[in-house]
Write a protein that holds these residues in place. Structure first.
Motif, mmCIF file in Angstrom:
data_model
loop_
_atom_site.group_PDB
_atom_site.id
_atom_site.type_symbol
_atom_site.label_atom_id
_atom_site.label_comp_id
_atom_site.label_asym_id
_atom_site.label_seq_id
_atom_site.Cartn_x
_atom_site.Cartn_y
_atom_site.Cartn_z
ATOM 1 N N SER A 182 0.841 -1.192 0.000
ATOM 2 C CA SER A 182 0.000 0.000 0.000
ATOM 3 C C SER A 182 0.879 1.245 0.000
ATOM 4 N N SER A 183 0.303 2.376 -0.348
ATOM 5 C CA SER A 183 1.086 3.597 -0.513
ATOM 6 C C SER A 183 1.614 4.147 0.803
ATOM 7 N N ASP A 184 1.039 3.778 1.947
ATOM 8 C CA ASP A 184 1.494 4.315 3.222
ATOM 9 C C ASP A 184 2.521 3.425 3.924
ATOM 10 N N ARG A 185 2.866 2.316 3.332
ATOM 11 C CA ARG A 185 3.810 1.392 3.968
ATOM 12 C C ARG A 185 4.881 0.985 2.973
ATOM 13 N N VAL A 186 6.141 1.068 3.424
ATOM 14 C CA VAL A 186 7.250 0.655 2.578
ATOM 15 C C VAL A 186 7.899 -0.558 3.227
ATOM 16 N N GLU A 187 8.075 -1.599 2.455
ATOM 17 C CA GLU A 187 8.676 -2.815 2.978
ATOM 18 C C GLU A 187 10.000 -3.057 2.263
ATOM 19 N N ILE A 188 11.042 -3.192 3.055
ATOM 20 C CA ILE A 188 12.366 -3.463 2.498
ATOM 21 C C ILE A 188 12.854 -4.769 3.097
ATOM 22 N N ARG A 189 13.226 -5.677 2.236
ATOM 23 C CA ARG A 189 13.747 -6.957 2.706
ATOM 24 C C ARG A 189 15.235 -7.021 2.396
ATOM 25 N N LEU A 190 16.021 -7.339 3.423
ATOM 26 C CA LEU A 190 17.466 -7.446 3.282
ATOM 27 C C LEU A 190 17.898 -8.870 3.622
ATOM 28 N N PRO A 191 18.961 -9.344 3.014
ATOM 29 C CA PRO A 191 19.486 -10.654 3.412
ATOM 30 C C PRO A 191 20.043 -10.591 4.839
ATOM 31 N N TRP A 192 20.125 -11.724 5.501
ATOM 32 C CA TRP A 192 20.567 -11.754 6.892
ATOM 33 C C TRP A 192 21.974 -11.218 7.046
ATOM 34 N N TRP A 193 22.832 -11.443 6.053
ATOM 35 C CA TRP A 193 24.228 -11.036 6.187
ATOM 36 C C TRP A 193 24.414 -9.530 6.033
ATOM 37 N N SER A 194 23.419 -8.827 5.509
ATOM 38 C CA SER A 194 23.553 -7.379 5.368
ATOM 39 C C SER A 194 23.497 -6.682 6.723
ATOM 40 N N MET A 195 22.987 -7.330 7.740
ATOM 41 C CA MET A 195 23.025 -6.787 9.098
ATOM 42 C C MET A 195 24.100 -7.481 9.936
ATOM 43 N N ALA A 196 24.380 -8.741 9.657
ATOM 44 C CA ALA A 196 25.346 -9.481 10.464
ATOM 45 C C ALA A 196 26.776 -9.018 10.201
ATOM 46 N N LEU A 197 27.134 -8.770 8.945
ATOM 47 C CA LEU A 197 28.512 -8.380 8.645
ATOM 48 C C LEU A 197 28.907 -7.040 9.270
ATOM 49 N N PRO A 198 28.104 -5.991 9.172
ATOM 50 C CA PRO A 198 28.488 -4.749 9.857
ATOM 51 C C PRO A 198 28.549 -4.910 11.376
ATOM 52 N N ALA A 199 27.663 -5.729 11.946
ATOM 53 C CA ALA A 199 27.687 -5.948 13.389
ATOM 54 C C ALA A 199 28.971 -6.664 13.803
ATOM 55 N N VAL A 200 29.363 -7.674 13.057
ATOM 56 C CA VAL A 200 30.605 -8.396 13.356
ATOM 57 C C VAL A 200 31.816 -7.480 13.186
ATOM 58 N N ALA A 201 31.822 -6.674 12.127
ATOM 59 C CA ALA A 201 32.931 -5.743 11.913
ATOM 60 C C ALA A 201 33.020 -4.737 13.046
ATOM 61 N N PHE A 202 31.884 -4.235 13.529
ATOM 62 C CA PHE A 202 31.896 -3.292 14.638
ATOM 63 C C PHE A 202 32.468 -3.932 15.899
ATOM 64 N N VAL A 203 32.036 -5.143 16.197
ATOM 65 C CA VAL A 203 32.525 -5.832 17.402
ATOM 66 C C VAL A 203 34.029 -6.077 17.300
ATOM 67 N N VAL A 204 34.511 -6.511 16.150
ATOM 68 C CA VAL A 204 35.940 -6.769 15.982
ATOM 69 C C VAL A 204 36.747 -5.485 16.139
ATOM 70 N N LEU A 205 36.320 -4.413 15.497
ATOM 71 C CA LEU A 205 37.039 -3.145 15.619
ATOM 72 C C LEU A 205 36.975 -2.602 17.037
ATOM 73 N N PHE A 206 35.838 -2.758 17.700
ATOM 74 C CA PHE A 206 35.728 -2.305 19.086
ATOM 75 C C PHE A 206 36.671 -3.084 19.993
ATOM 76 N N LEU A 207 36.768 -4.390 19.789
ATOM 77 C CA LEU A 207 37.680 -5.191 20.605
ATOM 78 C C LEU A 207 39.135 -4.825 20.348
ATOM 79 N N LEU A 208 39.461 -4.480 19.118
ATOM 80 C CA LEU A 208 40.826 -4.055 18.812
ATOM 81 C C LEU A 208 41.169 -2.743 19.508
#
Length: 69
Positions: free
Chosen positions: A14-40
């Motif tokens: 419908s015109s009042d709702r926007v649905e965006i579907r992302l693959p699971w890795w599009s959120m997992a990879l930045p989260a993992v990169a953030f955790v690794v850089l934070f630990l460093l």
């Protein structure tokens, strides 16, 4: 060659709702990169070049105090 068209299996959104579907890795990879850089950054024993700078040392000390370690 005939043009190929895709048929939709679901009705258009419908015109009042926007649905965006992302693959699971599009959120997992930045989260993992953030955790690794934070630990460093948070582990001053591994940051040999940064230990000479007093500002970086104070920031790391503040992070350790904030995290309660």
């Amino acid at each position: 060659m005939p043009a190929r068209t895709r048929s939709r299996s679901h009705p258009p959104a419908s015109s009042d709702r926007v649905e965006i579907r992302l693959p699971w890795w599009s959120m997992a990879l930045p989260a993992v990169a953030f955790v690794v850089l934070f630990l460093l950054v948070a582990d001053p024993g591994q940051a040999h070049a940064a230990t000479d700078d007093a500002t970086v040392g104070r920031i790391l000390e503040h992070i350790h105090l904030t995290l309660g370690r």
